[in-house]
Design a protein around this motif. Structure first.
Motif, PDB file in Angstrom:
ATOM      1  N   UNK A  52       0.898  -1.097   0.067  1.00 17.97           N
ATOM      2  CA  UNK A  52      -0.273   0.741  -0.029  1.00 17.97           C
ATOM      3  C   UNK A  52       0.844   1.113   0.132  1.00 17.97           C
ATOM      4  N   UNK A  53       2.292   0.808   0.378  1.00 17.88           N
ATOM      5  CA  UNK A  53       2.780   2.542   1.027  1.00 17.88           C
ATOM      6  C   UNK A  53       3.150   2.276  -0.769  1.00 17.88           C
ATOM      7  N   UNK A  54       4.102   1.475  -1.537  1.00 12.77           N
ATOM      8  CA  UNK A  54       5.027   1.885  -2.266  1.00 12.77           C
ATOM      9  C   UNK A  54       3.519   2.265  -3.552  1.00 12.77           C
ATOM     10  N   UNK A  55       2.155   1.626  -3.098  1.00 10.43           N
ATOM     11  CA  UNK A  55       1.577   1.797  -5.020  1.00 10.43           C
ATOM     12  C   UNK A  55       1.818   3.412  -4.555  1.00 10.43           C
ATOM     13  N   UNK A  56       1.038   4.120  -3.485  1.00  7.42           N
ATOM     14  CA  UNK A  56       0.951   5.269  -2.493  1.00  7.42           C
ATOM     15  C   UNK A  56       1.983   6.581  -3.165  1.00  7.42           C
ATOM     16  N   UNK A  57       3.417   6.147  -2.441  1.00  5.21           N
ATOM     17  CA  UNK A  57       4.683   6.625  -2.791  1.00  5.21           C
ATOM     18  C   UNK A  57       5.117   7.226  -4.886  1.00  5.21           C
ATOM     19  N   UNK A  58       4.599   5.548  -5.079  1.00  5.63           N
ATOM     20  CA  UNK A  58       4.964   5.477  -6.930  1.00  5.63           C
ATOM     21  C   UNK A  58       4.106   6.455  -7.434  1.00  5.63           C
ATOM     22  N   UNK A  59       2.646   7.010  -6.893  1.00  5.56           N
ATOM     23  CA  UNK A  59       1.572   7.559  -7.569  1.00  5.56           C
ATOM     24  C   UNK A  59       2.507   9.329  -7.213  1.00  5.56           C
ATOM     25  N   UNK A  60       3.031   8.807  -5.965  1.00  2.00           N
ATOM     26  CA  UNK A  60       3.198  10.479  -5.628  1.00  2.00           C
ATOM     27  C   UNK A  60       4.152  10.992  -6.848  1.00  2.00           C
ATOM     28  N   UNK A  61       5.175   9.970  -7.675  1.00  2.00           N
ATOM     29  CA  UNK A  61       6.400  10.240  -7.500  1.00  2.00           C
ATOM     30  C   UNK A  61       6.150  10.000  -9.273  1.00  2.00           C
ATOM     31  N   UNK A  62       5.430   9.937  -8.929  1.00  2.00           N
ATOM     32  CA  UNK A  62       5.186   9.580 -11.242  1.00  2.00           C
ATOM     33  C   UNK A  62       4.453  11.594 -11.072  1.00  2.00           C
ATOM     34  N   UNK A  63       3.315  11.576 -10.221  1.00  2.00           N
ATOM     35  CA  UNK A  63       2.940  13.314 -10.359  1.00  2.00           C
ATOM     36  C   UNK A  63       3.609  13.836 -10.060  1.00  2.00           C
ATOM     37  N   UNK A  64       5.686  13.851  -9.269  1.00  2.00           N
ATOM     38  CA  UNK A  64       5.903  14.605  -9.145  1.00  2.00           C
ATOM     39  C   UNK A  64       6.667  15.112 -10.210  1.00  2.00           C
ATOM     40  N   UNK A  65       7.011  13.748 -10.568  1.00  3.66           N
ATOM     41  CA  UNK A  65       7.817  14.162 -12.166  1.00  3.66           C
ATOM     42  C   UNK A  65       7.331  14.529 -13.328  1.00  3.66           C
TER      43      UNK A  65
END
Length: 91
Positions: A52-65
């Motif tokens: 769950x944490x990885x999915x949230x973090x990955x989404x945030x990283x993609x949005x930031x990129x």
């Protein structure tokens, strides 16, 4: 734009660091487990929370990129103005 860009770079780095830490924790727990890993409740709970944490973090990283790319495009729009300004100043 520059302040936003720096904040996004820090956010991306933190997200990637979090993902790396989660991967290392899972690998360590798998290496230390003995017997059937399906019987290890702590490992299963950690895997679930890490997913769950990885999915949230990955989404945030993609949005930031994506936002970072938009900022770079906006910055490039000013390049011709900077070139003209430097030509006028130095000539």
């Amino acid at each position: 734009l520059e302040v936003r860009k720096e904040a996004l770079v820090v956010q991306i780095a933190d997200g990637r660091k979090t993902i790396k830490e989660l991967e290392d924790k899972i690998l360590r727990m798998l290496a230390e487990s003995s017997g059937n890993i399906l019987d290890d409740e702590d490992l299963i709970n950690t895997l679930d929370s890490s997913k769950k944490t990885s999915a949230k973090t990955e989404t945030a990283v993609k949005g930031a990129e994506e936002t970072s790319k938009e900022i770079d495009l906006a910055r490039e729009a000013y390049r011709p103005v900077a070139t003209r300004g430097s030509v006028l100043y130095f000539v």
